[in-house]
Every structure is written in C-alpha cells, then in structure tokens.
Design an enzyme around this catalytic site. Structure first.
Site, PDB file in Angstrom:
ATOM      1  N   LYS A   8      10.816 -11.959  12.240  1.00 18.37           N
ATOM      2  CA  LYS A   8      12.007 -12.092  11.406  1.00 18.37           C
ATOM      3  C   LYS A   8      12.106 -10.947  10.397  1.00 18.37           C
ATOM      4  O   LYS A   8      13.186 -10.409  10.150  1.00 18.37           O
ATOM      5  CB  LYS A   8      11.996 -13.421  10.661  1.00 18.37           C
ATOM      6  CG  LYS A   8      12.320 -14.635  11.507  1.00 18.37           C
ATOM      7  CD  LYS A   8      12.311 -15.892  10.645  1.00 18.37           C
ATOM      8  CE  LYS A   8      12.717 -17.121  11.440  1.00 18.37           C
ATOM      9  NZ  LYS A   8      12.706 -18.347  10.606  1.00 18.37           N
ATOM     10  N   ASP A  35       9.995  -6.790  -3.079  1.00 16.80           N
ATOM     11  CA  ASP A  35       8.817  -7.276  -2.360  1.00 16.80           C
ATOM     12  C   ASP A  35       8.749  -8.787  -2.494  1.00 16.80           C
ATOM     13  O   ASP A  35       9.098  -9.332  -3.544  1.00 16.80           O
ATOM     14  CB  ASP A  35       7.542  -6.643  -2.933  1.00 16.80           C
ATOM     15  CG  ASP A  35       6.426  -6.528  -1.910  1.00 16.80           C
ATOM     16  OD1 ASP A  35       5.963  -7.579  -1.436  1.00 16.80           O
ATOM     17  OD2 ASP A  35       6.017  -5.398  -1.585  1.00 16.80           O
ATOM     18  N   PHE A  68       0.830  -1.214   0.000  1.00 22.27           N
ATOM     19  CA  PHE A  68       0.000   0.000   0.000  1.00 22.27           C
ATOM     20  C   PHE A  68       0.861   1.259   0.000  1.00 22.27           C
ATOM     21  O   PHE A  68       0.866   2.031  -0.971  1.00 22.27           O
ATOM     22  CB  PHE A  68      -0.945  -0.064   1.205  1.00 22.27           C
ATOM     23  CG  PHE A  68      -1.551   1.241   1.631  1.00 22.27           C
ATOM     24  CD1 PHE A  68      -2.111   2.106   0.704  1.00 22.27           C
ATOM     25  CD2 PHE A  68      -1.572   1.593   2.978  1.00 22.27           C
ATOM     26  CE1 PHE A  68      -2.674   3.321   1.109  1.00 22.27           C
ATOM     27  CE2 PHE A  68      -2.131   2.788   3.389  1.00 22.27           C
ATOM     28  CZ  PHE A  68      -2.678   3.656   2.458  1.00 22.27           C
ATOM     29  N   TYR A 118       4.662  -7.889  15.991  1.00 16.82           N
ATOM     30  CA  TYR A 118       4.776  -6.633  15.246  1.00 16.82           C
ATOM     31  C   TYR A 118       5.311  -5.516  16.140  1.00 16.82           C
ATOM     32  O   TYR A 118       6.298  -4.844  15.799  1.00 16.82           O
ATOM     33  CB  TYR A 118       3.414  -6.253  14.674  1.00 16.82           C
ATOM     34  CG  TYR A 118       3.430  -5.042  13.775  1.00 16.82           C
ATOM     35  CD1 TYR A 118       4.041  -5.087  12.523  1.00 16.82           C
ATOM     36  CD2 TYR A 118       2.810  -3.857  14.162  1.00 16.82           C
ATOM     37  CE1 TYR A 118       4.051  -3.986  11.683  1.00 16.82           C
ATOM     38  CE2 TYR A 118       2.807  -2.751  13.327  1.00 16.82           C
ATOM     39  CZ  TYR A 118       3.421  -2.823  12.090  1.00 16.82           C
ATOM     40  OH  TYR A 118       3.432  -1.713  11.265  1.00 16.82           O
ATOM     41  N   ASP A 145      12.755 -11.687  -0.358  1.00 14.31           N
ATOM     42  CA  ASP A 145      12.390 -11.619   1.060  1.00 14.31           C
ATOM     43  C   ASP A 145      13.583 -11.036   1.805  1.00 14.31           C
ATOM     44  O   ASP A 145      14.676 -11.618   1.792  1.00 14.31           O
ATOM     45  CB  ASP A 145      12.074 -13.030   1.558  1.00 14.31           C
ATOM     46  CG  ASP A 145      11.549 -13.062   2.981  1.00 14.31           C
ATOM     47  OD1 ASP A 145      11.937 -12.179   3.777  1.00 14.31           O
ATOM     48  OD2 ASP A 145      10.776 -13.980   3.314  1.00 14.31           O
TER      49      ASP A 145
END
Length: 318
Positions: A97, A39, A19, A151, A64
């Site tokens: 991670k 991404d 986004f 998070y 990643d």
C-alpha cells in the site's frame, strides 16, 4: 546557505525521518530551502531529525502517505517505504500500500500543484538478476508471489505509475533505482547487512552470514547517494530515469564481514545460516547513465564510509 525568497524552494520529503530521508532533509536545508518532512514513524525516528528542529525552514508532519496529503510545494522527494526485509515483511500488505497508494497520492499532489517529483525506487526491481552488472534496460527476474514481493513488486508498480503520469499528464518525474546504501542513522535492528555486521561486531556477537557468503553486493555511502538525488532533481526535465544509483565496487558478503571485524577490532566469529528465499546472489549497478546524465559517481571509499558508520553505531549500541 541563505537563499533569497525567489531562489528558495518549498520541498516535501516523504519518509523524511528515516535513514536516507533525514540526510536528504539536512542537505536541502543546508542548501537554503524550506523543507516539509512527512513520516508516519514506523521505521523513521525523531532522533534522526532532532538536530534540524530548530531550523525555521524545517517542518515535520506525522502522516501516512497511503492517505492523501494537501500541501503547497514545488518539489517532492518520495522516500516513504520500509526498505529492509525485516521491516517490509513485518506488514507486507501495508508495504505494498505504501508503494502503490503512496505513489498515487504523491503523484496526485504533484499533478495538482505542478510539482516536480522524485521516486526513490530500488535495485530490488531487478530481483535475483540474470544480467550482471544490472543496467537500467534490464527488466528483472522477480518472484511476484514470494515473501519479498510486497517490496519488489510494490516498487515496480510505483515506477509504472510514475511513467504513466509522465506520459498521460506530462508530469515532471525523476526515478532513481537505489542500490545498497549505508551510513550513520541506519536503524540498528533493520536487518540490513552493514548495520547487522557492525552491531554484532561491536557487541562481540557472532556475525550472521546467510548462505556461504559468496553472494555479492556493492555499498554506497549515504552522502554520495544524496548528492545523486539532488543532481537528478536539478537536471533538465528530460532526465526522467530510471537511473541506477550505487557504488559499482563489488564485494562478497563474507568479505564485508571480514572488513568489519578488522575495523572494529572485534573477536566475533562467523555464523552460517540458510539463505532466505529469493535473496539475490549478485547485486551491482552499472552507473554509466548516472555518469553521463548527472556527472555523478560515488567518491567515498568503503573504508572511510565504514569508519564513520562504525563511529555512529559505537555511540548508540555500546
């Protein structure tokens, strides 16, 4: 905009198909820079960047960032990480991670090539705050073993790494704490409140409210936030942050639902659900630092931003 080869920067954006990442890539390309979008497409989508593919200054890499990356760039914007509870709780170990290993890998890259590096941190580092509005010197009230900790604590650890790299290696860092942001290209199923309410209203489904709806949030339109990103990256090297970025205009969740219902012309009713564990009751930034150090504050009204966001979702869900 066309820049000379001497003024054009090579810029890496991790999470660039997400986004906010896609809006940032678009802005940097419009400013005339070369952009590498990285991404792994867990929450990002190629649909967000299809309109950029024909730009010769744009490159996309499926990667990643929990694994090292070797590219030659002058600036790095590290945005890679699922940002909604639905997505980051899907694989909490991978979320941690991404925040921690990803930060180490991007900081290592910045150190190797001498790049300036920006960290997209979050207001979640404040947890369920005991100070309101939240200032950057508030250290937070976070549950380190709760379902949101992957998070919250992952982003807190990333901030630690950024400032340790700054102190130990004199790395040029920028850390932004992002408060609730909304706009076109939000994932329709990401579980965030603005996208949830708009999609439910457009479909005529009940509007899901957790708790009694009295909890507050502040909502910043994506274009305003991207402007803050660019201003921070362009600021003098002493401006490391952390700097709160968001809209200080506060609104209850129930109030947002009522605005969305009115603007969509929906007949949706409100449906009350229990409040999730560790969901903060208040979230509102003090943006004095952003005003002072970046000469920035949001300029898009909630009504204008919601109008553009509703139009976007109307095309993809109706």
């Amino acid at each position: 905009m066309s820049l000379s080869i001497f003024d054009r920067k090579r810029i890496l954006v991790t999470g660039g198909a997400g986004f906010l990442g896609s809006h940032l890539c678009e802005r940097l390309l419009n400013d005339g820079h070369d952009v590498i979008c990285v991404d792994n497409f867990f929450t990002g989508t190629k649909d967000n960047i299809l309109h950029l593919m024909d730009n010769p200054n744009f490159e996309v890499m499926r990667h990643d960032i929990t694994f090292p990356l070797y590219v030659e760039v002058e600036e790095i914007y590290n945005l890679a990480c699922p940002a909604s509870p639905f997505h980051y709780q899907h694989d909490p170990v991978q979320t941690t991670k991404t925040s921690v290993h990803g930060a180490i890998n991007m900081l290592g890259l910045a150190k190797r090539v001498g790049a300036k590096i920006f960290q997209a941190s979050t207001s979640e580092v404040y947890g369920d705050p005991e100070v309101h509005p939240q200032t950057e010197n508030y250290t937070g009230s976070v549950n380190p073993i709760g379902p949101r900790a992957c998070y919250d604590e992952g982003k807190r650890c990333a901030e630690t790494l950024f400032f340790d790299y700054n102190r130990q290696y004199n790395l040029d860092i920028r850390v932004a704490r992002i408060f609730n942001t909304y706009g076109p290209r939000m994932h329709p199923n990401d579980g965030r409140v603005v996208s949830n309410f708009i999609v439910q209203a457009l479909k005529g489904e009940p509007i899901t409210i957790y708790g009694d709806g009295s909890q507050t949030r502040s909502f910043c339109y994506c274009d305003d936030l991207i402007e803050a990103f660019v201003r921070m990256m362009d600021a003098p090297s002493g401006i490391t942050g952390p700097i709160n970025m968001g809209n200080p205009a506060e609104l209850t969740i129930r109030g947002l639902a009522e605005v969305v219902i009115e603007m969509t012309g929906s007949k949706s009713a409100l449906e009350i659900h229990p409040l999730p564990m560790d969901d903060p009751m208040q979230r509102c930034p003090d943006i004095t630092k952003a005003k002072t150090e970046l000469a920035w504050e949001p300029s898009t009204s909630l009504e204008d931003g919601l109008r553009k966001t509703i139009a976007y979702f109307a095309e993809i869900v109706c």
